[in-house]
Design a protein around this motif. Structure first.
Motif, PDB file in Angstrom:
ATOM      1  N   VAL A  35      -2.787  17.451 -24.349  1.00 38.60           N
ATOM      2  CA  VAL A  35      -3.738  19.053 -23.738  1.00 38.60           C
ATOM      3  C   VAL A  35      -3.320  18.455 -22.380  1.00 38.60           C
ATOM      4  O   VAL A  35      -2.934  17.441 -21.616  1.00 38.60           O
ATOM      5  CB  VAL A  35      -4.871  18.822 -24.398  1.00 38.60           C
ATOM      6  CG1 VAL A  35      -5.314  17.474 -23.143  1.00 38.60           C
ATOM      7  CG2 VAL A  35      -5.729  19.920 -22.838  1.00 38.60           C
ATOM      8  N   ARG A  36      -2.695  19.855 -21.663  1.00 40.50           N
ATOM      9  CA  ARG A  36      -2.432  19.064 -20.236  1.00 40.50           C
ATOM     10  C   ARG A  36      -2.660  20.598 -19.343  1.00 40.50           C
ATOM     11  O   ARG A  36      -3.335  21.503 -19.774  1.00 40.50           O
ATOM     12  CB  ARG A  36      -0.526  19.768 -20.183  1.00 40.50           C
ATOM     13  CG  ARG A  36      -0.711  18.689 -20.484  1.00 40.50           C
ATOM     14  CD  ARG A  36       1.142  18.330 -20.733  1.00 40.50           C
ATOM     15  NE  ARG A  36       1.708  19.293 -21.530  1.00 40.50           N
ATOM     16  CZ  ARG A  36       3.259  20.387 -21.361  1.00 40.50           C
ATOM     17  NH1 ARG A  36       3.848  19.855 -20.228  1.00 40.50           N
ATOM     18  NH2 ARG A  36       3.030  20.866 -21.949  1.00 40.50           N
ATOM     19  N   MET A  37      -3.589  20.550 -18.654  1.00 38.55           N
ATOM     20  CA  MET A  37      -4.092  21.476 -17.528  1.00 38.55           C
ATOM     21  C   MET A  37      -3.525  21.294 -15.873  1.00 38.55           C
ATOM     22  O   MET A  37      -3.069  20.539 -15.390  1.00 38.55           O
ATOM     23  CB  MET A  37      -5.641  20.595 -17.391  1.00 38.55           C
ATOM     24  CG  MET A  37      -6.213  20.804 -18.961  1.00 38.55           C
ATOM     25  SD  MET A  37      -8.232  20.775 -18.620  1.00 38.55           S
ATOM     26  CE  MET A  37      -8.424  19.801 -20.560  1.00 38.55           C
ATOM     27  N   SER A  84      -0.489  22.281  -9.611  1.00 38.32           N
ATOM     28  CA  SER A  84      -0.624  20.612  -9.571  1.00 38.32           C
ATOM     29  C   SER A  84      -0.948  20.820 -11.477  1.00 38.32           C
ATOM     30  O   SER A  84      -2.038  21.249 -11.675  1.00 38.32           O
ATOM     31  CB  SER A  84      -1.717  19.552  -8.962  1.00 38.32           C
ATOM     32  OG  SER A  84      -1.375  19.788  -7.135  1.00 38.32           O
ATOM     33  N   GLN A  85      -0.760  19.575 -11.705  1.00 38.76           N
ATOM     34  CA  GLN A  85      -0.806  19.052 -13.554  1.00 38.76           C
ATOM     35  C   GLN A  85      -2.119  17.874 -13.096  1.00 38.76           C
ATOM     36  O   GLN A  85      -1.580  17.083 -12.844  1.00 38.76           O
ATOM     37  CB  GLN A  85      -0.347  18.664 -14.182  1.00 38.76           C
ATOM     38  CG  GLN A  85      -0.520  18.541 -15.682  1.00 38.76           C
ATOM     39  CD  GLN A  85       0.641  18.249 -16.446  1.00 38.76           C
ATOM     40  OE1 GLN A  85       1.519  19.052 -16.081  1.00 38.76           O
ATOM     41  NE2 GLN A  85       0.065  16.769 -17.269  1.00 38.76           N
ATOM     42  N   TYR A  86      -3.286  18.255 -13.625  1.00 35.33           N
ATOM     43  CA  TYR A  86      -4.503  17.362 -13.274  1.00 35.33           C
ATOM     44  C   TYR A  86      -4.532  16.564 -14.516  1.00 35.33           C
ATOM     45  O   TYR A  86      -5.492  15.595 -14.447  1.00 35.33           O
ATOM     46  CB  TYR A  86      -5.457  17.866 -12.710  1.00 35.33           C
ATOM     47  CG  TYR A  86      -5.469  18.395 -11.086  1.00 35.33           C
ATOM     48  CD1 TYR A  86      -5.224  17.586 -10.795  1.00 35.33           C
ATOM     49  CD2 TYR A  86      -5.602  19.816 -11.220  1.00 35.33           C
ATOM     50  CE1 TYR A  86      -5.023  18.157  -9.054  1.00 35.33           C
ATOM     51  CE2 TYR A  86      -5.718  19.948  -9.176  1.00 35.33           C
ATOM     52  CZ  TYR A  86      -5.025  19.439  -8.757  1.00 35.33           C
ATOM     53  OH  TYR A  86      -5.125  19.622  -7.383  1.00 35.33           O
ATOM     54  N   VAL A  87      -4.682  16.748 -15.660  1.00 38.06           N
ATOM     55  CA  VAL A  87      -4.999  16.330 -17.113  1.00 38.06           C
ATOM     56  C   VAL A  87      -3.500  15.751 -17.649  1.00 38.06           C
ATOM     57  O   VAL A  87      -2.592  17.839 -17.714  1.00 38.06           O
ATOM     58  CB  VAL A  87      -5.659  17.251 -17.146  1.00 38.06           C
ATOM     59  CG1 VAL A  87      -5.895  17.007 -19.368  1.00 38.06           C
ATOM     60  CG2 VAL A  87      -7.221  17.151 -16.426  1.00 38.06           C
ATOM     61  N   ASP A  88      -3.149  15.236 -18.771  1.00 36.14           N
ATOM     62  CA  ASP A  88      -2.583  14.840 -19.465  1.00 36.14           C
ATOM     63  C   ASP A  88      -2.676  14.014 -20.327  1.00 36.14           C
ATOM     64  O   ASP A  88      -2.876  13.298 -19.664  1.00 36.14           O
ATOM     65  CB  ASP A  88      -1.125  14.661 -18.507  1.00 36.14           C
ATOM     66  CG  ASP A  88       0.122  14.442 -20.283  1.00 36.14           C
ATOM     67  OD1 ASP A  88      -0.393  14.810 -20.865  1.00 36.14           O
ATOM     68  OD2 ASP A  88       1.468  14.050 -19.644  1.00 36.14           O
TER      69      ASP A  88
END
Ligand SMILES: [Ca+2]
Ligand SMILES: [Ca+2]
Ligand SMILES: [Ca+2]
Length: 124
Positions: free
Chosen positions: A37-39, A48-52
């Motif tokens: 899951v990416r956020m 900016s991608q904050y979650v992976d």
């Protein structure tokens, strides 16, 4: 010359047969492919991608970083077989929204959760 080439072909055939015999066991042991899951900070999976994260590295839920992510997430790609439960507050508190498995959300405004998520859990 000719005889040598036949021998090489036979050896190759044996090697393939041997590999074929062990590969089913390997396949049975391999874990099923788990997606991520990416956020992202902005809609349409930009900024900016904050979650992976994966269900495996986040079994009890994950915090979204207080400086880089809290109250900023606007788009989510859920490529896992699990539902993602987003929480408005840290520690899985406050109101929440469920994001379906294997579904992409290009704008969390559409589920009433833009710039609000601070933590999340996998519901598998
Ligand atoms: Ca945002
Ligand atoms: Ca919030
Ligand atoms: Ca947080």
């Amino acid at each position: 010359m000719y005889r040598k080439r036949v021998a090489a072909t036979l050896a190759c055939g044996l090697a393939v047969a041997g590999f074929g015999a062990i590969s089913p066991a390997n396949a049975a042991e391999a874990a099923p492919a788990a997606g991520n899951v990416r956020m992202w900070e902005d809609p349409d999976f930009t900024g900016s991608q904050y979650v992976d994260a994966t269900p495996a590295n986040c079994p009890d839920g994950c915090d979204i970083d207080g400086w880089d992510g809290d109250n900023e997430i606007s788009s989510v790609r859920n490529e896992t077989a699990c539902t993602i439960r987003l929480y408005a507050d840290d520690n899985f508190a406050g109101r929440s929204v469920d994001l379906a498995a294997n579904t992409n959300y290009s704008n969390l405004e559409q589920v009433g959760f833009d710039n609000d998520a601070e933590s999340f859990q996998f519901v598998c």
